[in-house]
Design a protein around this motif. Sequence first.
Motif, mmCIF file in Angstrom:
data_model
loop_
_atom_site.group_PDB
_atom_site.id
_atom_site.type_symbol
_atom_site.label_atom_id
_atom_site.label_comp_id
_atom_site.label_asym_id
_atom_site.label_seq_id
_atom_site.Cartn_x
_atom_site.Cartn_y
_atom_site.Cartn_z
ATOM 1 N N UNK A 1 2.873 5.976 -3.156
ATOM 2 C CA UNK A 1 3.954 6.758 -3.742
ATOM 3 C C UNK A 1 3.906 6.717 -5.262
ATOM 4 N N UNK A 2 3.572 5.576 -5.825
ATOM 5 C CA UNK A 2 3.462 5.442 -7.274
ATOM 6 C C UNK A 2 2.334 6.320 -7.814
ATOM 7 N N UNK A 3 1.198 6.301 -7.145
ATOM 8 C CA UNK A 3 0.075 7.155 -7.559
ATOM 9 C C UNK A 3 0.448 8.633 -7.474
ATOM 10 N N UNK A 4 1.168 9.001 -6.432
ATOM 11 C CA UNK A 4 1.571 10.404 -6.271
ATOM 12 C C UNK A 4 2.501 10.834 -7.386
ATOM 13 N N UNK A 5 3.404 9.946 -7.799
ATOM 14 C CA UNK A 5 4.328 10.272 -8.894
ATOM 15 C C UNK A 5 3.596 10.396 -10.230
ATOM 16 N N UNK A 6 2.630 9.532 -10.455
ATOM 17 C CA UNK A 6 1.910 9.509 -11.726
ATOM 18 C C UNK A 6 0.829 10.576 -11.829
ATOM 19 N N UNK A 7 0.289 11.005 -10.692
ATOM 20 C CA UNK A 7 -0.819 11.944 -10.699
ATOM 21 C C UNK A 7 -0.546 13.178 -9.860
ATOM 22 N N UNK B 1 0.840 -1.207 0.000
ATOM 23 C CA UNK B 1 0.000 0.000 0.000
ATOM 24 C C UNK B 1 0.871 1.252 0.000
ATOM 25 N N UNK B 2 1.940 1.257 0.794
ATOM 26 C CA UNK B 2 2.850 2.418 0.809
ATOM 27 C C UNK B 2 3.439 2.660 -0.579
ATOM 28 N N UNK B 3 3.909 1.585 -1.219
ATOM 29 C CA UNK B 3 4.485 1.705 -2.566
ATOM 30 C C UNK B 3 3.447 2.191 -3.567
ATOM 31 N N UNK B 4 2.219 1.706 -3.422
ATOM 32 C CA UNK B 4 1.145 2.115 -4.339
ATOM 33 C C UNK B 4 0.818 3.598 -4.177
#
Length: 52
Positions: A45-51, A40-43
């Motif tokens: 951060x990934x969402x924050x980078x993409x959006x 969940x933490x990785x997800x």
Amino acid sequence: MGKSVENPKKNIISCRVNDREMQVLQNLAKKAGTNISDLVRQSILSLAQNHG
């Protein structure tokens, strides 16, 4: 004396999931070689980078 960690996590997020969603989370975490919390933490951060 408590355990000393480099990046302590002080905040807790809680949400309810159904059986199917839990199974999906467990499968994804297993495939990624991690646990659900780290997944969940990785997800996030990934969402924050993409959006972000």
